[in-house]
Design a protein around this motif. Structure first.
Motif, mmCIF file in Angstrom:
data_model
loop_
_atom_site.group_PDB
_atom_site.id
_atom_site.type_symbol
_atom_site.label_atom_id
_atom_site.label_comp_id
_atom_site.label_asym_id
_atom_site.label_seq_id
_atom_site.Cartn_x
_atom_site.Cartn_y
_atom_site.Cartn_z
ATOM 1 N N GLU A 14 33.421 -63.448 -45.517
ATOM 2 C CA GLU A 14 32.683 -64.606 -46.010
ATOM 3 C C GLU A 14 31.921 -64.280 -47.278
ATOM 4 O O GLU A 14 31.280 -63.236 -47.372
ATOM 5 N N GLY A 15 32.005 -65.177 -48.232
ATOM 6 C CA GLY A 15 31.274 -65.028 -49.482
ATOM 7 C C GLY A 15 32.065 -65.615 -50.627
ATOM 8 O O GLY A 15 33.242 -65.933 -50.492
ATOM 9 N N ASP A 16 31.413 -65.761 -51.758
ATOM 10 C CA ASP A 16 32.071 -66.191 -52.993
ATOM 11 C C ASP A 16 32.242 -64.947 -53.842
ATOM 12 O O ASP A 16 31.356 -64.576 -54.610
ATOM 13 N N GLU A 20 29.814 -62.939 -56.011
ATOM 14 C CA GLU A 20 29.069 -61.939 -55.241
ATOM 15 C C GLU A 20 29.818 -60.615 -55.177
ATOM 16 O O GLU A 20 31.043 -60.586 -55.178
ATOM 17 N N GLN A 26 31.038 -55.153 -45.411
ATOM 18 C CA GLN A 26 32.200 -56.041 -45.358
ATOM 19 C C GLN A 26 33.494 -55.268 -45.599
ATOM 20 O O GLN A 26 34.491 -55.491 -44.923
#
Length: 107
Positions: A14-16, A20, A26
């Motif tokens: 999850e994330g942009d 990011e 992760q």
């Protein structure tokens, strides 16, 4: 997505990742999940691909894709496999033991 995901082992971070940085946690978690799949489903780490490799998308974002295209994620997976593999029950905690066992049994 616009391709058939049958036979694919998919991991979501999850994330942009165009904006990011991918955290070490992760990257390690993704490597653990892929190493577990490689050992349990006999998936070769050289088949690792990003969503953008199969569909018209920028997913997983430039910062995460850099770890994929550079071979960093594959190296992490191969290192885990060489060290004896992955037991997700150890990483997921006692509440996940039954779920992991069911996945490993193909359910």
């Amino acid at each position: 997505t616009d391709y058939d995901t049958t036979g694919h082992f998919l991991v979501l971070c999850e994330g942009d990742f165009d904006q990011e940085v991918v955290s070490e946690a992760q990257l390690h978690g993704a490597a653990l999940a892929f190493a577990w799949a490689a050992q349990n489903f006999r998936i070769a780490s050289n088949t690792l691909a990003g969503h953008r490799d199969l569909a018209q998308t920028s997913c997983p974002g430039a910062n995460l894709y850099a770890h994929l295209s550079s071979g960093d994620l594959k190296r992490r997976i191969d290192d885990l496999l060489a060290a004896g593999g992955v037991n997700l029950q150890h990483f997921c905690g006692p509440d996940a033991v039954a779920r992991v066992a069911a996945i490993e049994a193909g359910n």
